[in-house]
Enzyme design. Structure first.
Site, PDB file in Angstrom:
ATOM      1  N   SER A 550      17.277  -5.531   7.759  1.00  0.00           N
ATOM      2  CA  SER A 550      17.143  -4.426   8.693  1.00  0.00           C
ATOM      3  C   SER A 550      18.504  -4.133   9.339  1.00  0.00           C
ATOM      4  O   SER A 550      19.459  -3.830   8.638  1.00  0.00           O
ATOM      5  CB  SER A 550      16.046  -4.735   9.718  1.00  0.00           C
ATOM      6  OG  SER A 550      15.659  -3.575  10.416  1.00  0.00           O
ATOM      7  N   ASP A 636       8.361   1.950   3.983  1.00  0.00           N
ATOM      8  CA  ASP A 636       9.011   1.512   5.221  1.00  0.00           C
ATOM      9  C   ASP A 636       9.257   2.710   6.127  1.00  0.00           C
ATOM     10  O   ASP A 636       9.867   3.697   5.714  1.00  0.00           O
ATOM     11  CB  ASP A 636      10.343   0.832   4.866  1.00  0.00           C
ATOM     12  CG  ASP A 636      10.964   0.091   6.038  1.00  0.00           C
ATOM     13  OD1 ASP A 636      10.548   0.331   7.188  1.00  0.00           O
ATOM     14  OD2 ASP A 636      11.868  -0.721   5.798  1.00  0.00           O
ATOM     15  N   HIS A 670       8.055  -2.263   6.099  1.00  0.00           N
ATOM     16  CA  HIS A 670       9.297  -2.885   6.548  1.00  0.00           C
ATOM     17  C   HIS A 670       9.296  -4.402   6.350  1.00  0.00           C
ATOM     18  O   HIS A 670      10.330  -4.997   6.077  1.00  0.00           O
ATOM     19  CB  HIS A 670       9.528  -2.558   8.018  1.00  0.00           C
ATOM     20  CG  HIS A 670      10.900  -2.856   8.505  1.00  0.00           C
ATOM     21  ND1 HIS A 670      12.036  -2.252   7.993  1.00  0.00           N
ATOM     22  CD2 HIS A 670      11.345  -3.711   9.478  1.00  0.00           C
ATOM     23  CE1 HIS A 670      13.108  -2.700   8.623  1.00  0.00           C
ATOM     24  NE2 HIS A 670      12.714  -3.586   9.522  1.00  0.00           N
TER      25      HIS A 670
END
Length: 701
Positions: A550, A636, A670
C-alpha cells in the site's frame, strides 16, 4: 505473444497539463477495467508471472505446507464476557473462514471458559458461520458484526467482491431468522440504541468516503431510514459507535488533521446529535464516556497528546487530567467504572498505563523483552476490574493476558499455538534472537530497525535479509510474530523492520517529518537502514530484498528509483506507485481526504513539483532495476489496480532488461484473498519468490 514473454502494453498518449507542466501518460487506458483490452492485458500478465515462477511450484507447496503444519487449524479464541454471554470465534480444520459464537455465562462465572483443543464449547450458539455465508462466492468479508445491548439482535454486513461495499442485515438471535431489513452499499461500523429498537449505520459517497450516518428502525424498510448526520467537507471521514457504557452513541468526523465528535443519548435514538467541541483546524480529539464526564484525548497545544475531561451535561471547557509529556505519545484511553487504562508509546515501544480512580497510585505495566508490542484486547464490559490485552514480539506469538487492574497481576489466558514443522521440529522461542539497530539518515537522524534471526546468525554479510517498511499515516510497524515468517528464519534469513519517518514509532514529530513536503525522509530513511544492515554485517546488497504494501508499496517504488543498487529484489504489494496522478484526480476514491497527508498538487505548485520528483511512476529511468514482484487486486478501492499495472508497463518499457512481474487477484480487494488457506498460498508465493532471489545463500530448512 505467449505467456513465456512479458506482455507489451499498447501506448495511448494522454496529456496532462498542470501548473504549466505537460506530462504524457501513455498507459492511462489501463484504468478502464470495463475495457476488454485491459482485462486481456491483466490476464496476460498473470500468465506470464505463472510461467516465470513455474519452477517455484514445489517450493511454494513446501512453504504452504510449513505454514499449514505450524498452524493449529481447529482453534478457539479466548471468550470475552458481555452481559450474560461469553463471545468468541473459532476455526475448523479444512474451513476457510471463522465461526462467530457465544455461550451463556454460568452463575458466578468470572474466568473465561477454557478453550481446550478448539472444540465447540458446551451450550454454544453459532451467531455467524463465515463458511456458510461464503458458499458460492470467490471472495467473502465481514464489515460489521454488532450484537444489540439486550443480546437479541445481530447486525452484520457482507462483501462478496472485495470492493468494501457491504450489505447490512439483521439476525434475530432468539430464532435464527434473518430479517427483511436489508441495506446495500454500507460501510464498516454500526451502533445500537439502548433499547435495540434502532440501528445506526454508515454509507459512502461516490469517492468511497463514509459521510452519512443513518437511523434505521428495526422492522421497517431501508427506504424509510433517515439521515442523522451528513459531513459535507470531503476531507472528513465519519464513523459511528456505541460507548462501552452503552449510554451514548458517538458520531466522529475526522480528517488527517482535525476532528469533531457528536453524541446522541443511546436511550433517545431520535435525538439530534450534540457537538462535544466544535472543530478547529489542526486540533484532533477523541472522546470516551466515563460516568458524569467525557474524557478528551487531544493535541490542542500538545503535540504528543494530553488527556482532559468535560461534563456530560454541558460539554465545554476541558479540565486537564494528564498533561502533555513530549516524547510520550498518548494513543487512546479505555474507561471503566473504577479505572482508566491509557495506551501510549515511548522510546519506540508501546505501553499501557493504569489509573485507579479510588485514590490509588497509577502504574505502567511492565514487560520483560527489549522489543515487544502491547495493545488493548476485547474489553466490552464497563463495570469490570479486569483488562484484557494482547502482547507479542518478534519471537513470542500473540499472547492474551487478563490484567487485574487493582494488583497489576497478569494472567496468561492463551498464547497462539505454534505446532511443529513438517520435519517434527518444535517451535522454541530461545532458538531465535531479536535486536534493535539504529541507522543514521542523511540528515543525521537516528532511525530504528527491529530485526529477528536464528540464534547465532553470523554477522559477516552472508545472511540473506528481508527489510520491511511502511512509513505513512502515523501507522507504526511494531514488532509482531508471524508463523509464515518462520519459513524464512529457519532457512537462515534475517527479517528486519525499518521504522522510517512517516510512521508513528517515535511520536507525532516522527510522523510529521515523513509527510507532505518532508515525505522523501521516508525513502532516504529506508535506504539508510538498508545500507546500515550491510555495513554492520547483517547482509550484503546482493542478498537483501525489500518489501512493503500500500503506502509501503509507494516506499518500495521510490527506493527502487533512489537506490536500485541497494537491493537484490523488491516486493511491492498493492503499491501506491502512481501517487501524483491519483492525488490530482479528486473523483477517485480517497483523493480529497489524502491532501492533508501528501499535499494538494492541484492547488499548490510546490506540492506538485515535490510529488512529481518522487512518485515512482514519474521517475522511472533506464537503469537496471532489481527484480520486482508487484501484486494487486482488481477490486481494490484503496489503491486502484491500474497503479501497479501502469508502473510495470512503463518500467518494462524504460528498462527492458529488468526482471519485473505483476500478479493480479481478479476476485479480491485491498487485503488480497479472503480465505485463510488462500491467504497462506499467497504468502507462500511471495516467500518462494524471495527465497529464489537469495539462491544458494539460503540454508536448507
Amino acid at each position: 505473444m505467449t505467456s513465456s514473454q512479458p506482455p507489451v502494453a499498447k501506448k495511448v498518449a494522454r496529456e496532462r497539463v498542470q501548473h504549466g507542466d505537460t506530462v504524457v501518460d501513455e498507459y492511462f487506458w489501463l484504468a478502464d477495467k470495463e475495457d476488454p483490452d485491459t482485462i486481456a492485458y491483466l490476464t496476460a500478465e498473470n500468465e506470464f508471472t505463472e510461467a516465470r515462477t513455474g519452477h517455484l511450484a514445489g517450493l511454494r507447496e513446501t512453504v504452504f505446507g510449513e505454514i499449514k503444519a505450524r498452524t493449529q487449524e481447529t482453534d478457539l479464541s479466548v471468550p470475552s464476557r458481555k452481559g450474560g454471554y461469553w463471545y468468541y470465534s473459532r476455526t475448523v480444520e479444512g474451513q476457510q473462514y471463522g465461526i462467530f459464537c457465544r455461550r451463556p455465562a454460568a452463575p458466578g462465572e468470572v474466568d473465561p471458559p477454557a478453550t481446550g483443543d478448539g472444540a465447540p464449547l458446551p451450550g454454544e450458539e453459532i451467531l455467524l458461520d463465515g463458511n456458510e455465508l461464503a458458499q458460492g462466492h470467490d471472495f467473502f468479508a465481514l464489515g460489521t458484526s454488532d450484537v444489540s445491548p439486550d443480546g437479541r439482535w445481530l447486525a452484520y454486513s457482507t462483501d462478496f467482491a472485495g470492493n468494501e461495499r457491504f450489505t447490512l442485515q439483521v439476525k434475530d438471535l432468539s430464532t435464527g431468522e434473518v430479517l427483511h431489513d436489508r441495506i446495500p452499499d454500507t460501510f464498516y461500523g454500526s451502533a445500537w440504541s439502548a433499547d435495540a429498537s434502532t440501528l445506526f449505520y454508515l454509507t459512502v459517497d461516490e469517492s468511497w468516503r463514509p459521510y452519512r450516518v443513518w437511523r434505521h428502525v428495526l422492522g421497517t424498510g431501508a427506504d424509510a431510514d433517515q439521515v442523522v448526520y451528513e459531513e459535507p467537507d470531503e476531507k472528513f471521514w465519519v464513523s459511528v459507535e456505541l460507548t462501552r457504557s452503552e449510554r451514548f452513541i458517538f458520531i466522529d468526523a475526522a480528517s488527517k488533521l482535525t476532528s469533531e465528535v457528536r453524541f446522541i443519548p443511546a436511550a433517545e435514538p431520535m435525538a439530534t446529535p450534540v457537538v462535544v467541541a466544535p472543530r478547529r483546524q489542526g486540533v484532533e480529539y477523541a472522546v470516551e464516556h466515563h460516568g458524569h464526564r467525557f474524557l478528551i484525548l487531544h493535541n490542542d497545544g500538545a503535540e504528543d497528546f494530553a488527556l482532559a475531561y468535560t461534563p456530560v451535561d454541558a460539554p465545554g471547557a476541558w479540565t486537564p487530567l494528564i498533561d502533555h509529556e513530549p516524547g510520550t505519545r498518548l494513543l487512546s484511553v479505555d474507561a471503566f467504572d473504577r479505572y482508566l487504562v491509557v495506551s501510549l508509546r515511548r522510546d519506540g515501544l508501546t505501553g499501557l498505563r493504569v489509573m485507579p480512580l479510588d485514590g490509588g497510585g497509577q502504574y505502567d505495566m511492565r514487560f520483560p523483552e527489549p522489543l515487544y508490542s502491547v495493545e488493548p484486547g476485547a474489553n466490552p464490559e464497563y463495570g469490570t476490574d479486569v483488562f484484557r490485552l494482547h502482547y507479542t514480539s518478534l519471537i513470542v506469538p500473540d499472547s492474551i493476558y487478563d490484567c487485574d487492574l487493582g494488583s497489576g497481576e497478569l494472567v496468561l489466558r492463551k498464547r497462539q499455538p505454534v505446532l511443529p514443522a513438517p520435519s517434527g521440529a518444535p517451535y522454541r522461542a530461545e532458538d531465535y534472537e531479536q535486536h534493535r539497530e539504529w541507522a543514521l539518515a542523511d540528515d543525521g537522524t537516528r532511525v530504528p530497525i527491529s530485526l529477528v534471526c536464528r540464534r547465532g546468525t553470523a554477522r559477516d554479510g552472508s545472511a540473506p535479509t528481508v527489510l520491511y517498511g511502511y512509513g505513512s499515516y502515523e501507522a507504526s510497524m511494531d514488532p509482531w510474530f508471524s508463523i509464515a515468517r518462520l519459513s524464512l528464519l529457519d532457512r537462515g534469513v534475517v527479517f528486519a523492520i525499518a521504522h522510517v519517518r512517516g510512521g508513528g514509532e517515535l511520536g507525532r514529530a516522527w510522523y510529521d517529518h515523513g509527510k507532505m513536503l518532508a515525505k522523501k525522509n521516508s525513502f532516504t530513511d529506508f535506504v539508510a537502514c538498508a545500507r546500515h544492515l550491510v555495513k554492520e554485517g547483517w547482509t550484503a546488497t546482493d542478498r537483501l530484498v525489500a518489501r512493503g504494501a500500500s503506502a509501503g508499496g509507494l516506499l518500495m517504488g521510490a527506493v527502487a528509483n533512489l537506490a536500485p543498487d541497494a537491493f537484490a529484489g523488491i516486493v511491492a504489494q498493492v503499491p501506491f506507485v502512481d501517487a501524483l496522478n491519483s492525488i490530482l484526480d479528486p473523483s477517485l476514491p480517497l483523493t480529497v481526504t489524502e491532501w492533508e497527508e501528501w499535499g494538494n498538487p492541484l492547488a499548490d505548485p510546490e506540492v506538485y513539483a515535490y510529488m512529481k520528483s518522487y512518485t515512482p511512476y514519474e521517475n522511472l529511468s533506464t537503469v537496471d532495476y532489481p527484480a520486482i514482484l508487484a501484486m494487486t487486486s482488481l477490486n481494490d478501492t484503496r489503491v486502484l489496480y491500474h497503479e501497479p499495472a501502469k508502473w510495470v508497463a512503463r518500467l518494462r518499457d524504460r528498462s527492458p532488461n529488468s526482471d519485473v512481474l505483476l500478479k493480479i487477484e481478479m476476485e479480491a480487494g485491498h487485503g488480497g484473498p479472503s480465505g485463510r488457506y488462500d491467504t497462506w498460498k499467497e504468502e507462500a508465493f511471495v516467500i518462494a519468490w524471495i527465497l529464489d532471489r537469495f539462491g544458494s545463500a539460503v540454508s536448507a530448512s
